[in-house]
Write a protein that holds these residues in place. Structure first.
Motif, PDB file in Angstrom:
ATOM      1  N   PHE B 289      -3.936-148.510 -59.974  1.00  8.49           N
ATOM      2  CA  PHE B 289      -4.715-147.279 -60.143  1.00  8.49           C
ATOM      3  C   PHE B 289      -6.052-147.545 -60.847  1.00  8.49           C
ATOM      4  N   LYS B 290      -6.078-148.553 -61.704  1.00  7.36           N
ATOM      5  CA  LYS B 290      -7.353-148.884 -62.346  1.00  7.36           C
ATOM      6  C   LYS B 290      -8.307-149.504 -61.330  1.00  7.36           C
ATOM      7  N   ARG B 291      -7.715-150.206 -60.367  1.00  2.00           N
ATOM      8  CA  ARG B 291      -8.521-150.883 -59.344  1.00  2.00           C
ATOM      9  C   ARG B 291      -9.109-149.884 -58.353  1.00  2.00           C
ATOM     10  N   HIS B 292      -8.397-148.768 -58.165  1.00  2.38           N
ATOM     11  CA  HIS B 292      -8.827-147.810 -57.138  1.00  2.38           C
ATOM     12  C   HIS B 292      -9.344-146.530 -57.780  1.00  2.38           C
ATOM     13  N   PRO B 293     -10.620-146.233 -57.576  1.00  2.00           N
ATOM     14  CA  PRO B 293     -11.131-144.966 -58.119  1.00  2.00           C
ATOM     15  C   PRO B 293     -10.485-143.778 -57.416  1.00  2.00           C
ATOM     16  N   ALA B 294     -10.576-142.633 -58.052  1.00  2.00           N
ATOM     17  CA  ALA B 294      -9.919-141.431 -57.502  1.00  2.00           C
ATOM     18  C   ALA B 294     -10.390-141.146 -56.077  1.00  2.00           C
ATOM     19  N   ALA B 295     -11.666-141.447 -55.806  1.00  2.00           N
ATOM     20  CA  ALA B 295     -12.210-141.133 -54.477  1.00  2.00           C
ATOM     21  C   ALA B 295     -11.473-141.883 -53.366  1.00  2.00           C
ATOM     22  N   ASP B 296     -10.903-143.040 -53.698  1.00  4.30           N
ATOM     23  CA  ASP B 296     -10.169-143.811 -52.674  1.00  4.30           C
ATOM     24  C   ASP B 296      -9.031-143.007 -52.058  1.00  4.30           C
ATOM     25  N   PHE B 297      -8.449-142.154 -52.882  1.00  2.00           N
ATOM     26  CA  PHE B 297      -7.240-141.476 -52.418  1.00  2.00           C
ATOM     27  C   PHE B 297      -7.528-140.271 -51.518  1.00  2.00           C
ATOM     28  N   ALA B 298      -8.800-140.041 -51.293  1.00  2.00           N
ATOM     29  CA  ALA B 298      -9.125-138.992 -50.321  1.00  2.00           C
ATOM     30  C   ALA B 298      -8.637-139.405 -48.933  1.00  2.00           C
ATOM     31  N   THR B 299      -8.672-140.693 -48.658  1.00  2.00           N
ATOM     32  CA  THR B 299      -8.362-141.131 -47.283  1.00  2.00           C
ATOM     33  C   THR B 299      -7.471-142.365 -47.210  1.00  2.00           C
ATOM     34  N   LEU B 300      -6.976-142.847 -48.336  1.00  2.00           N
ATOM     35  CA  LEU B 300      -6.323-144.163 -48.350  1.00  2.00           C
ATOM     36  C   LEU B 300      -5.062-144.240 -47.475  1.00  2.00           C
ATOM     37  N   ARG B 301      -5.055-145.250 -46.620  1.00  2.00           N
ATOM     38  CA  ARG B 301      -3.839-145.583 -45.874  1.00  2.00           C
ATOM     39  C   ARG B 301      -3.554-147.062 -46.079  1.00  2.00           C
ATOM     40  N   ALA B 302      -2.285-147.409 -46.117  1.00  2.00           N
ATOM     41  CA  ALA B 302      -1.923-148.803 -46.344  1.00  2.00           C
ATOM     42  C   ALA B 302      -1.088-149.303 -45.177  1.00  2.00           C
ATOM     43  N   GLY B 303      -1.261-150.570 -44.874  1.00  2.00           N
ATOM     44  CA  GLY B 303      -0.447-151.194 -43.821  1.00  2.00           C
ATOM     45  C   GLY B 303       0.777-151.827 -44.448  1.00  2.00           C
ATOM     46  N   VAL B 304       1.941-151.424 -43.968  1.00  2.00           N
ATOM     47  CA  VAL B 304       3.196-151.940 -44.525  1.00  2.00           C
ATOM     48  C   VAL B 304       4.073-152.421 -43.371  1.00  2.00           C
ATOM     49  N   ARG B 305       4.706-153.565 -43.586  1.00  2.00           N
ATOM     50  CA  ARG B 305       5.607-154.086 -42.550  1.00  2.00           C
ATOM     51  C   ARG B 305       7.024-153.579 -42.833  1.00  2.00           C
ATOM     52  N   PHE B 306       7.520-152.766 -41.928  1.00  2.00           N
ATOM     53  CA  PHE B 306       8.902-152.291 -42.047  1.00  2.00           C
ATOM     54  C   PHE B 306       9.789-153.102 -41.106  1.00  2.00           C
ATOM     55  N   ALA B 307      11.048-153.240 -41.489  1.00  2.00           N
ATOM     56  CA  ALA B 307      12.000-153.895 -40.591  1.00  2.00           C
ATOM     57  C   ALA B 307      12.176-153.017 -39.346  1.00  2.00           C
ATOM     58  N   PRO B 308      12.427-153.618 -38.192  1.00  2.00           N
ATOM     59  CA  PRO B 308      12.603-152.799 -36.990  1.00  2.00           C
ATOM     60  C   PRO B 308      13.736-151.792 -37.188  1.00  2.00           C
ATOM     61  N   PRO B 309      13.611-150.611 -36.602  1.00  2.00           N
ATOM     62  CA  PRO B 309      14.672-149.611 -36.766  1.00  2.00           C
ATOM     63  C   PRO B 309      15.913-150.010 -35.979  1.00  2.00           C
ATOM     64  N   PRO B 310      17.051-149.416 -36.293  1.00  2.00           N
ATOM     65  CA  PRO B 310      18.264-149.713 -35.525  1.00  2.00           C
ATOM     66  C   PRO B 310      18.082-149.351 -34.052  1.00  2.00           C
ATOM     67  N   GLU B 311      18.921-149.940 -33.219  1.00  2.00           N
ATOM     68  CA  GLU B 311      18.713-149.762 -31.774  1.00  2.00           C
ATOM     69  C   GLU B 311      19.053-148.350 -31.299  1.00  2.00           C
ATOM     70  N   TYR B 312      19.718-147.572 -32.136  1.00  2.00           N
ATOM     71  CA  TYR B 312      20.016-146.206 -31.689  1.00  2.00           C
ATOM     72  C   TYR B 312      18.802-145.278 -31.856  1.00  2.00           C
ATOM     73  N   TYR B 313      17.706-145.788 -32.402  1.00  2.00           N
ATOM     74  CA  TYR B 313      16.502-144.969 -32.531  1.00  2.00           C
ATOM     75  C   TYR B 313      15.803-144.820 -31.179  1.00  2.00           C
ATOM     76  N   ALA B 314      15.298-143.629 -30.922  1.00  2.00           N
ATOM     77  CA  ALA B 314      14.597-143.354 -29.664  1.00  2.00           C
ATOM     78  C   ALA B 314      13.703-142.136 -29.881  1.00  2.00           C
ATOM     79  N   PRO B 315      12.714-141.962 -29.013  1.00  2.00           N
ATOM     80  CA  PRO B 315      11.870-140.755 -29.164  1.00  2.00           C
ATOM     81  C   PRO B 315      12.688-139.471 -29.094  1.00  2.00           C
ATOM     82  N   HIS B 316      13.693-139.437 -28.222  1.00  2.00           N
ATOM     83  CA  HIS B 316      14.577-138.269 -28.172  1.00  2.00           C
ATOM     84  C   HIS B 316      15.985-138.760 -28.496  1.00  2.00           C
ATOM     85  N   MET B 317      16.512-138.318 -29.629  1.00  2.00           N
ATOM     86  CA  MET B 317      17.835-138.783 -30.054  1.00  2.00           C
ATOM     87  C   MET B 317      18.859-137.678 -29.863  1.00  2.00           C
TER      88      MET B 317
END
Lengths: 162, 601
Positions: B289-317
């Motif tokens: 938070f010290k590194r990032h001024p408040a203005a950063d949080f107006a639009t901040l997005r972060a890239g995070v690597r998630f493990a693949p979802p289970p195979e039962y996931y689908a657009p229509h479940m």
């Protein structure tokens, strides 16, 4: 009457534009590719400037009428005037809680909204007509002739309608 | 003129997500990637901006492409950012701001499903770093609870209490001018404690019980970090678009016939985000938070690597919901002599979401919910009686999901619950309790609701008994053994937001948008008339096909095996002479809820 801070805060909160938020985007397909090579990495970006030309929202027109004559309208302590009454407010500047008073009538608390033009006709009730109002209580039984509470019925609830 | 300039400034200075680069941390160094590069690298974009709202509050499009604005979204964001109140009005008036530019009130609405923004948390971290250095937290940690009997006699509890008083004061929760007498658990301290519980999302009453005392014993930064973990968890869960949170344990056979254990995907997503962004300790978070001024949080997005979802996931479940009513007691609260009947339950209601995958029903989450019970009801003679407001059983569906729902108070709602004190332009006066009807976080339907209905056959409309599954500000009713609803199945607000956001993203649905209502009615309370005006029903989504829901009967305990249809008198009330009124039979009157009543009972 104009409260720029109100408008500014709401606009700031709303984002002021049609965003492409992650939440509103369709689910993202996931892959297992490695992080992009260093050449793809860029230094922190300066705050971008998006020029959107959009006209300010017009104010809303609000009106209050009542079924009795010359009803006084209060907004908090302030007497706004008497019915029929019209006022103009900034759009989305929050609801307006009013109190209407007239001699011989029950005071009425009502509300105007500012997300669009709003006009109301408030029904005023004479003090003598108290029992016509929802929530008016009948007098309880006098203590000497009080009847015991009625027995509890135990009829089952009817089955759900199909 | 001023307004015009203001609008132009706002519209010209606000950046959009699409042009913001994505924060990625690699080898401990912050980098910014263009969005396509981040996505191509297999990263999921986690929205850390102050514009984040759950999916239910996003703005959809009609079938003809028209944008369907979601009015509650602006309120939600204003509340989360400590910018506005529940009416969307500034928390600090221009006058107050001129008097004290540093004044910054807080909403503390996490318990109600509105977590703070990252900007708010940033300010909290930076402010708290130097606060309360004179508090001896070890003295608070020396106790697990503080007895409710005051004045305290145990010296260890007394020492802990003194440090708690000090802490609440230096944390800014007990105002310097508050009327508090040292050593007393008075109104001022009780209020400060409740604010502390709200700030730290503690589901408890105003008492020094285990969880509250444990939080009081942590440093301010430790608690701030826990808040950050909760906030990042919601953002990560939304980005990963998952639901499983470890509340069910199950195995299933994958496409190769291999047995797989159900994963806790919410915890996985949360941990991945915290670790990869370097936020997994209070000290690291403070550095971030010290590194990032408040203005950063107006639009901040972060890239995070998630493990693949289970195979039962689908657009229509192939999702379904089961509500188990648990132990059900139809016996009235009091017998004919006014003595309380036993209402003890051991098995509590629960809601389970399942997905059907290769003929297996996999339970994704199981959460505590509520069922209806004996409630106060206003009869046609103006008097309150008890009435059993049940949760009906059998197969149902969810066709409509409503964000920012409005509860239309039926005539049977006790009038006393429909008014509240509000400061109107500097004057405290009674007004209609719009908090209760919504849309809003205190609405009887919470921030989102699904309607339990029996689907109509052969072109007939659905049958609606007034039962909803919804978020609720009455969080204690979901944890209290004596907690009941008026028939609805309540969920903790943040879980309701997760659930319905997930469902909308994994089922075929149509956005119908704001549903204009134009409802008004008057009622008398004491010597004033109140006119309730409801311009909207909320923001509606239509599930097509609807989602199947089954409500199980549960275990019927007590003497009565069926619910009573009529009223039961309340002990100690003088009723008018004549027969007891017959309760109305409309769906709204049978099952509908007031939220505030429980606090009073």
């Amino acid at each position: 009457m104009i409260r720029p801070a109100t408008v500014a805060l709401l606009l700031a909160a709303a984002g002021c534009h049609r965003s492409t938020d992650a939440a509103s985007a369709p689910p993202t397909p996931r892959t297992d590719a490695a992080i992009a090579p260093a050449s793809a990495a860029l230094p922190p970006a300066p705050a971008p400037v998006v020029v959107v030309t959009k006209a300010p929202l017009p104010p809303v027109h609000l009106g209050v009428r009542a079924t009795a004559r010359r009803v006084k309208i209060f907004w908090g302590k302030k007497l706004l005037g008497a019915t029929p009454f019209a006022l103009e407010r900034p759009r989305d500047s929050g609801p307006i809680d009013l109190l209407l008073r007239a001699e011989g009538y029950f005071p009425v608390h009502t509300r105007l909204y500012t997300h669009k033009n709003d006009a109301i006709t408030v029904s005023m009730t004479k003090l003598a007509d108290r029992m016509t109002l929802f929530g008016a209580k009948k007098e309880p039984a006098p203590p000497a002739t009080a009847t015991p509470p009625p027995a509890i019925e135990t009829q089952p609830v009817s089955a759900p309608k199909p | 003129m001023f307004r015009t300039l203001l609008f132009v400034l706002l519209f010209t200075l606000r950046p959009s997500h699409a042009q913001e680069r994505v924060l990625v941390i690699k080898d401990g160094q912050e980098q910014r990637l263009e969005e396509p590069a981040a996505r191509a690298a297999g990263l999921t974009l986690v929205d850390l901006s102050d514009r984040f709202s759950p999916y239910i509050f996003s703005e959809g499009q009609a079938e003809n492409g028209t944008l369907l604005g979601n009015r509650y979204r602006a309120i939600f964001l204003g509340l989360a950012g400590d910018l506005t109140d529940a009416d969307g009005q500034p928390l600090v008036s221009e006058k107050q701001r001129a008097k004290d530019p540093s004044s910054q009130p807080h909403n503390y609405l996490e318990l109600y499903g509105i977590p703070p923004t990252l900007s708010v948390l940033r300010a909290r971290f930076l402010e708290d770093e130097s606060r309360c250095s004179d508090v001896d937290f070890s003295k608070i940690r020396a106790v697990t609870i503080i007895p409710s009997k005051f004045p305290l006699k145990d010296p260890v509890a007394l020492a802990a209490f003194e440090e708690i008083e000090k802490r609440l004061r230096c944390e800014g929760l007990l105002a310097p001018r508050a009327r508090h007498l040292p050593g007393r658990f008075d109104d001022a301290l009780r209020e400060a404690l409740v604010r502390f519980q709200h700030k730290n999302k503690i589901y408890d009453g105003a008492a020094f019980r285990k969880e509250t005392v444990a939080a009081l014993g942590r440093t301010l930064l430790e608690n701030d970090h826990q808040a950050l973990v909760r906030v990042v968890t919601e953002r990560a869960v939304a980005a990963a678009d998952v639901l499983e949170d470890g509340t069910t344990e199950a195995t299933y056979l994958d496409a190769h016939g291999q047995k797989q254990s159900l994963r806790n995907l919410a915890a996985e997503a949360s941990q991945a985000a915290l670790q990869q962004l370097g936020l997994d300790s209070p000290a690291l978070a403070l550095t971030f938070f010290k590194r990032h001024p408040a203005a950063d949080f107006a639009t901040l997005r972060a890239g995070v690597r998630f493990a693949p979802p289970p195979e039962y996931y689908a657009p229509h479940m192939d999702l379904s919901v089961e509500i188990d009513r648990g132990d059900v007691i139809y016996d009235p609260l009091f017998d004919e002599h006014g003595k309380p009947n036993n209402q003890t339950r051991h098995h509590f209601p629960s809601l389970t979401v399942r997905v059907r995958y290769h003929d297996q029903q996999i339970p994704l989450v199981r959460w505590r919910t509520t069922i209806g019970g004996w409630r106060s009801d206003l009869a046609s003679n103006g008097y309150e009686y008890f009435r059993y407001k049940g949760s009906d059983v059998g197969p149902r569906v969810w066709r409509n999901i409503v964000a920012g729902p409005v509860w239309i108070a039926p005539n049977s709602t006790p009038v006393r619950t429909l008014v509240k004190v509000k400061n109107v332009r500097g004057m405290n006066q009674l007004v209609v309790n719009y908090d209760e009807v919504g849309p809003g976080y205190l609405s009887a339907y919470g921030l989102v609701a699904a309607y339990n209905v029996v689907p109509g056959k052969e072109g007939k409309p659905d049958w609606d008994n007034g039962v909803r599954v919804h978020g609720s500000s009455e969080y204690r009713s979901m944890f209290n053994p004596d907690g009941y609803s008026h028939g609805c199945h309540r969920l903790v607000n943040h879980l309701a937001e997760r659930l319905f956001s997930f469902i909308l993203r994994h089922r075929t649905m149509r956005v119908e948008g704001d549903q204009p209502l134009g409802f008004s009615r008057q009622f008398l309370w004491k010597d004033d008339v109140y006119e309730m005006r409801l311009p909207t029903r909320g923001y509606r989504y239509l599930l097509d096909p609807p989602l199947p829901v089954t409500v199980l009967e549960g275990n019927i305990l007590g003497k009565l095996k069926k619910p009573m249809a009529g009223y039961a008198p309340k002990p100690g009330v003088d009723y008018p002479p004549g027969p007891m009124p017959v309760p109305p039979d409309s769906p709204e009157a049978r099952a509908a809820g007031t939220a505030r009543e429980e606090e009073e009972e």
